[in-house]
Design a protein around this motif. Structure first.
Motif, PDB file in Angstrom:
ATOM      1  N   GLN A  91       0.819  -1.191   0.044  1.00 24.45           N
ATOM      2  CA  GLN A  91       0.022   0.079   0.123  1.00 24.45           C
ATOM      3  C   GLN A  91       0.758   1.163   0.172  1.00 24.45           C
ATOM      4  O   GLN A  91       0.708   2.145  -0.654  1.00 24.45           O
ATOM      5  CB  GLN A  91      -0.904   0.067   1.292  1.00 24.45           C
ATOM      6  N   ASN A  92       1.845   1.119   0.968  1.00 21.74           N
ATOM      7  CA  ASN A  92       3.018   2.417   1.009  1.00 21.74           C
ATOM      8  C   ASN A  92       4.064   1.918  -0.146  1.00 21.74           C
ATOM      9  O   ASN A  92       4.468   0.865  -0.032  1.00 21.74           O
ATOM     10  CB  ASN A  92       3.497   2.326   2.230  1.00 21.74           C
ATOM     11  N   PRO A  93       4.461   2.624  -0.980  1.00 25.04           N
ATOM     12  CA  PRO A  93       5.508   2.517  -1.913  1.00 25.04           C
ATOM     13  C   PRO A  93       6.825   2.013  -1.289  1.00 25.04           C
ATOM     14  O   PRO A  93       7.517   1.017  -1.819  1.00 25.04           O
ATOM     15  CB  PRO A  93       5.580   3.599  -2.717  1.00 25.04           C
ATOM     16  N   ALA A  94       7.117   2.414  -0.290  1.00 25.30           N
ATOM     17  CA  ALA A  94       8.217   2.193   0.705  1.00 25.30           C
ATOM     18  C   ALA A  94       9.566   1.874  -0.060  1.00 25.30           C
ATOM     19  O   ALA A  94      10.230   0.878  -0.215  1.00 25.30           O
ATOM     20  CB  ALA A  94       8.120   0.664   1.391  1.00 25.30           C
ATOM     21  N   LEU A  95       9.946   3.094  -0.866  1.00 26.00           N
ATOM     22  CA  LEU A  95      11.119   3.394  -1.542  1.00 26.00           C
ATOM     23  C   LEU A  95      12.286   3.479  -0.553  1.00 26.00           C
ATOM     24  O   LEU A  95      12.115   4.385   0.419  1.00 26.00           O
ATOM     25  CB  LEU A  95      10.893   4.022  -2.591  1.00 26.00           C
ATOM     26  N   PHE A  96      13.609   3.242  -0.809  1.00 26.24           N
ATOM     27  CA  PHE A  96      14.625   3.383   0.011  1.00 26.24           C
ATOM     28  C   PHE A  96      14.902   4.971  -0.354  1.00 26.24           C
ATOM     29  O   PHE A  96      15.461   5.335  -1.400  1.00 26.24           O
ATOM     30  CB  PHE A  96      15.753   2.536   0.071  1.00 26.24           C
ATOM     31  N   PRO A  97      14.781   5.833   0.574  1.00 20.53           N
ATOM     32  CA  PRO A  97      15.073   7.581   0.098  1.00 20.53           C
ATOM     33  C   PRO A  97      16.636   7.708  -0.178  1.00 20.53           C
ATOM     34  O   PRO A  97      16.618   8.791  -0.831  1.00 20.53           O
ATOM     35  CB  PRO A  97      14.571   8.162   1.631  1.00 20.53           C
ATOM     36  N   TRP A  98      17.496   6.694   0.144  1.00 17.41           N
ATOM     37  CA  TRP A  98      18.644   7.071   0.017  1.00 17.41           C
ATOM     38  C   TRP A  98      19.493   6.743  -1.432  1.00 17.41           C
ATOM     39  O   TRP A  98      20.406   6.744  -1.749  1.00 17.41           O
ATOM     40  CB  TRP A  98      19.819   6.528   1.152  1.00 17.41           C
ATOM     41  N   TYR A  99      18.373   5.986  -2.061  1.00 18.22           N
ATOM     42  CA  TYR A  99      18.754   5.501  -3.238  1.00 18.22           C
ATOM     43  C   TYR A  99      17.697   6.087  -4.524  1.00 18.22           C
ATOM     44  O   TYR A  99      16.790   6.449  -4.144  1.00 18.22           O
ATOM     45  CB  TYR A  99      18.470   3.925  -3.483  1.00 18.22           C
ATOM     46  N   THR A 100      18.582   6.285  -5.674  1.00 16.01           N
ATOM     47  CA  THR A 100      17.780   6.657  -6.880  1.00 16.01           C
ATOM     48  C   THR A 100      16.672   5.775  -7.156  1.00 16.01           C
ATOM     49  O   THR A 100      16.533   4.541  -6.718  1.00 16.01           O
ATOM     50  CB  THR A 100      18.708   7.058  -8.038  1.00 16.01           C
ATOM     51  N   VAL A 101      15.922   6.273  -8.078  1.00 12.13           N
ATOM     52  CA  VAL A 101      14.879   5.477  -8.701  1.00 12.13           C
ATOM     53  C   VAL A 101      15.311   4.201  -9.082  1.00 12.13           C
ATOM     54  O   VAL A 101      14.882   3.041  -8.859  1.00 12.13           O
ATOM     55  CB  VAL A 101      14.315   6.412  -9.563  1.00 12.13           C
ATOM     56  N   LEU A 102      16.331   4.411 -10.032  1.00  9.86           N
ATOM     57  CA  LEU A 102      16.973   3.094 -10.800  1.00  9.86           C
ATOM     58  C   LEU A 102      17.723   2.095  -9.774  1.00  9.86           C
ATOM     59  O   LEU A 102      17.374   0.827  -9.726  1.00  9.86           O
ATOM     60  CB  LEU A 102      18.092   3.632 -11.749  1.00  9.86           C
ATOM     61  N   GLU A 103      18.246   2.782  -8.556  1.00 17.92           N
ATOM     62  CA  GLU A 103      18.743   1.870  -7.521  1.00 17.92           C
ATOM     63  C   GLU A 103      17.963   1.244  -6.804  1.00 17.92           C
ATOM     64  O   GLU A 103      17.981   0.013  -6.568  1.00 17.92           O
ATOM     65  CB  GLU A 103      19.661   2.753  -6.647  1.00 17.92           C
TER      66      GLU A 103
ATOM     67  N   ALA B 516      24.399  13.383   6.445  1.00 14.35           N
ATOM     68  CA  ALA B 516      23.394  12.151   6.684  1.00 14.35           C
ATOM     69  C   ALA B 516      22.044  12.181   6.652  1.00 14.35           C
ATOM     70  O   ALA B 516      21.338  11.405   5.903  1.00 14.35           O
ATOM     71  CB  ALA B 516      23.689  11.455   7.960  1.00 14.35           C
ATOM     72  N   VAL B 517      21.596  13.364   7.081  1.00 14.57           N
ATOM     73  CA  VAL B 517      20.120  13.735   6.981  1.00 14.57           C
ATOM     74  C   VAL B 517      19.661  13.837   5.609  1.00 14.57           C
ATOM     75  O   VAL B 517      18.791  13.352   5.298  1.00 14.57           O
ATOM     76  CB  VAL B 517      19.694  15.088   7.819  1.00 14.57           C
ATOM     77  N   ARG B 518      20.579  14.582   4.768  1.00 14.41           N
ATOM     78  CA  ARG B 518      20.379  14.818   3.239  1.00 14.41           C
ATOM     79  C   ARG B 518      20.021  13.423   2.558  1.00 14.41           C
ATOM     80  O   ARG B 518      19.289  13.179   1.706  1.00 14.41           O
ATOM     81  CB  ARG B 518      21.435  15.439   2.641  1.00 14.41           C
ATOM     82  N   ILE B 519      20.986  12.476   2.833  1.00 15.53           N
ATOM     83  CA  ILE B 519      21.119  11.106   2.328  1.00 15.53           C
ATOM     84  C   ILE B 519      19.781  10.298   2.761  1.00 15.53           C
ATOM     85  O   ILE B 519      19.181   9.731   1.871  1.00 15.53           O
ATOM     86  CB  ILE B 519      22.428  10.432   2.529  1.00 15.53           C
ATOM     87  N   VAL B 520      19.663  10.273   3.864  1.00  6.03           N
ATOM     88  CA  VAL B 520      18.599   9.490   4.343  1.00  6.03           C
ATOM     89  C   VAL B 520      17.006  10.179   4.148  1.00  6.03           C
ATOM     90  O   VAL B 520      16.201   9.402   3.890  1.00  6.03           O
ATOM     91  CB  VAL B 520      18.495   9.165   6.118  1.00  6.03           C
ATOM     92  N   GLY B 521      17.097  11.425   4.080  1.00  9.93           N
ATOM     93  CA  GLY B 521      15.993  12.206   3.574  1.00  9.93           C
ATOM     94  C   GLY B 521      15.064  12.397   4.843  1.00  9.93           C
ATOM     95  O   GLY B 521      13.852  12.428   4.264  1.00  9.93           O
TER      96      GLY B 521
END
Lengths: 258, 523
Positions: A91-103, B516-521
């Motif tokens: 339900q929640n996309p749960a993408l990892f915020p520290w990776y780009t879309v492709l990653e 770090a905050v920028r990376i983790v968002g």
């Protein structure tokens, strides 16, 4: 790929028993011997009153939750843990915020030992293109709209070319227009024989959405969930929501729910 | 009978120390509410308060204690040392509570702020119905660490000697150090046990019920759960009582509602704070003539010249290496343990309560024991310093890491599970990025604690004997300055140390954290 007999089940649930224990020691039975099948090339919708365990059911199908008793058979073999052959969209996309879309998409190829990094990038790009986000491959999730995130989540669920796609309320957090276009995309992907997946299971509380997409709608009862009824939806695709036949099916589901 | 009498002495000493700490904690809470809320609601105040607090919390508390002691003795020669001790403990407790209040008030959802604006609530009404309830979780969750911190410095501030003059305040710190020096191990162990018991009771009967109560005031839905343990059966009723009290009190508060318009009240608040600071300054300066002040300033300048530039840098370099080594070792064991505890909920229930007790146990109580043992056994002195710094820092790391791990959204865990990641892959793709901000925060706090411990770990005069590394170190320099009663040298060395720490925070830690905050968002 999914060349087995058309009416063969791809996923079988046999006498599933599952419950939660509350802090006070009370047991809550979610499933008390539930059995159902998902066939090859089939789109199955699951409906049920809220709190009946629809999300738990999809997690059992994915191998994320082990049932207390009973068996989950995937392509005839017991399913012990999650496999890349089953894709899941939450339900929640749960993408990892520290990776780009492709990653983020490539993360689902983590077990493909035979693929080189270059192959993985290429494969991820194919699926990114499929969901129409080619221009955003190096964007970060925070820069995307809700609909775009859902598309990335879909691409991630499909990049390992699974035979079965599980979706837990995939469109419920999206605005109407985005949901409409994404539903169309999922449907055409599933109809496309050369692309994964062969079968789809979708849990939703939106009855019209279920009637629009499903070959078969399994309606569950309140806890402990049993099958209240199964409705075969026999309408041509793409289905028109305005037609009286469409509403006949919608009403049928509502009758079973109440 | 002798043992019983001794036990009574110990309990009385603990009681006195606890009263001292409670006084400091109450002042800390009042301070944090005034300053924290002000910083959170007023942009201008925020720009001043936050950097000042940041610097204040980087200055090693023990280094400015002698300076504070002088100031308080000038205010009142008899109760001066007692006031100085309370002040020192206050400085060890107040900053993190203030940051907690600031953070929680800043996190108030916009809708609520707009609602209170639309309702045109008065100052008191805003404080009692919005800001203080919002700040409450920030206070409650910071009470245990603040108490532990205060306890750490309590031991150090009960006995102090500057040059020839020595003060010792009645309390458990003085008592236990006297036991160690007299070699009375049984009594020493008894006093440690008494402190442990008192810490546990304080947590159970006061802090845990308060934290439990504060759960209701949180805005986030997925509040980090405090592990539930058997202990709660004891404290459960207390929290119920506390809840009942809070219900019966809140309507009465509104009776005292002051009808001050919001805008005017902001100016009023700033004015009150300014007057408080001015009064404090006046009470000191009124007793010190201009010439004396000038002479002091000249002394300090002269002390800077005496120190030069190379020597302080070498000392700081040695000290930095000592703290780094201890922190690195601490990280080596806390990271795997934190992950283990996070993954196994049952382990959390078993391990966290004792860890919390051990963590809140003041390492300063054992420092004399470490010093004595290392010297008696002829072990390398650096090992003693390493152990002391490790004791003063490792728990911060563990709790910060756990905090970071607990902030991982459930959906991300589920994605990793669905992708059938191995533990190593999960560590790399989920755990490490997610804990990065808390890890860096933990390192900042750890280094802060490390610098503080240095003041004792590099050199300390412990009643009968002197613990001395006999190697360069800025903490050692401070200790020597205190010992010789050379206030000017002490101020110069403190400025060197604090300056370096502030610089390190600004140039290294702050940047790393923001990155770090920028990376983790997440903020």
């Amino acid at each position: 790929m999914s060349g087995a007999g058309i009416k063969e089940p791809i996923l079988e649930l046999r006498d599933i028993v599952f419950g939660y224990k509350l802090r006070r020691g009370e047991n809550i039975r979610i499933f008390d011997g539930l059995s159902l099948d998902v066939k090859y090339a089939e789109f199955v919708g699951i409906a049920g009153p809220s709190g009946c365990g629809k999300s738990t059911l999809i997690r059992i199908m994915a191998g994320l939750i082990k049932p207390e008793k009973g068996e989950v058979l995937f392509r005839g073999k017991p399913l012990k843990k999650p496999t890349p052959r089953i894709g899941i969209m939450f339900q929640n996309p749960a993408l990892f915020p520290w990776y780009t879309v492709l990653e983020n998409i490539m993360l689902a190829l983590i077990h493909e030992k035979d693929l080189s990094e270059k192959d993985k990038i290429e494969r991820a790009r194919v699926f990114l293109d499929m969901v129409g986000l080619t221009a955003f491959e190096s964007a970060y999730p925070a820069e995307l709209s809700g609909g775009m995130k859902a598309r990335v989540a879909l691409a991630r669920a499909l990049v390992s070319q699974p035979d079965l796609l599980l979706m837990d309320e995939p469109f419920s957090n999206l605005d109407q227009l985005t949901a409409i276009s994404l539903r169309r995309e999922v449907e055409s992907l599933w109809l496309n024989q050369s692309m994964p997946p062969s079968s789809v299971v979708m849990v939703s509380h939106d009855i019209e959405e279920l009637v629009e997409l499903s070959d078969r709608i399994i309606v569950l009862t309140k806890r402990p969930a049993k099958i209240a009824g199964i409705i075969e939806v026999d309408l041509d695709r793409p289905r028109q929501r305005r037609s009286p036949e469409f509403y006949k099916y919608v009403d049928e589901v509502y009758t079973l729910l109440s | 009978m002798a043992i019983l009498e001794e036990l009574l002495t110990i309990l009385v000493a603990v009681g006195i120390s606890w009263a001292r700490m409670t006084a400091a904690l109450i002042i800390s809470i009042i301070f944090s509410l005034c300053v924290g809320i002000l910083a959170a609601v007023d942009r201008v105040a925020e720009k001043i308060i936050i950097p000042v607090l940041d610097i204040l919390q980087s200055i090693p508390i023990l280094s400015f204690f002698p300076i504070a002691l002088y100031a308080f003795i000038i205010i009142h020669p008899v109760i001066g040392p007692e006031l100085a001790a309370i002040f020192l403990i206050f400085t060890s407790q107040a900053w993190n509570i203030t940051f907690g209040v600031y953070k929680n008030v800043r996190l108030i959802p916009l809708e609520l702020l707009e609602a209170s604006k639309a309702l045109d609530l008065s100052l008191w009404r805003r404080l009692s119905s919005l800001y203080i309830p919002a700040a409450f979780p920030g206070i409650a969750s910071n009470l245990p660490p603040s108490w532990a911190n205060g306890l750490y410095f309590l031991v150090a501030c009960e006995i102090i000697s500057i040059g020839e003059v020595e003060w010792s305040l009645p309390g458990i710190g003085t008592l236990s150090t006297s036991y160690i020096m007299a070699g009375r191990m049984i009594e020493f162990i008894m006093s440690l046990a008494a402190v442990v018991a008192a810490v546990i009771l304080t947590n159970l009967l006061v802090f845990i019920p308060l934290m439990r109560l504060s759960e209701r005031y949180k805005f986030e839905e997925r509040a980090a759960e405090i592990p539930r343990v058997w202990i709660e059966k004891v404290s459960g009723w207390l929290s119920r009582v506390a809840r009942r009290i809070s219900f019966s009190v809140s309507p009465r508060i509104t009776l005292f509602e002051l009808r001050i318009p919001w805008k005017a009240s902001r100016i009023l608040l700033i004015a009150v704070l300014t007057i408080m600071v001015a009064l404090l300054g006046h009470s000191i300066s009124g007793r010190v003539s201009a010439e004396v002040t000038l002479a002091w300033a000249q002394d300090v300048v002269e002390a800077f010249q005496r120190l030069g530039v190379v020597d302080p840098l070498v000392m700081i370099g040695f000290s930095l290496a000592r703290v780094s080594a201890a922190v690195a070792f601490g990280l080596l064991w806390t990271l795997p343990v934190a992950i283990l505890i996070y993954e196994k909920r049952t382990l959390e229930k078993i391990l966290i309560p004792p860890f919390q007790v051990i963590a809140s146990f003041p390492a300063t109580l054992i420092l004399p024991l470490i010093a004595k043992t290392v010297m008696d056994l002829g072990l390398p002195l650096e090992l003693g310093a390493f152990l002391m710094i490790l004791l003063g820092t490792q728990w911060y790391l563990l709790f910060f890491l756990l905090d970071g791990l607990r902030s991982i959204p459930y959906e991300e865990e589920e994605v990793c599970k669905a992708l059938a990641m191995t533990r190593l892959q999960k560590l790399r793709h989920l755990y490490l990025p997610r804990i990065l901000p808390s890890l860096i925060m933990g390192l900042i706090v750890c280094f802060g604690g490390g610098w503080n411990t240095l003041v004792i770990a590099e050199r300390a005069v412990l009643g009968g004997f002197t613990w001395d590394l006999r190697a360069p170190g800025i903490g050692r320099m401070l200790s020597i300055a205190v010992d010789e009663g050379d206030l000017a040298l002490l101020i110069a060395a403190t400025i060197w140390m604090a300056g370096f720490i502030v610089l390190l925070n600004r140039l290294l830690w702050r940047r790393l954290y923001e990155k770090a905050v920028r990376i983790v968002g997440v903020a």
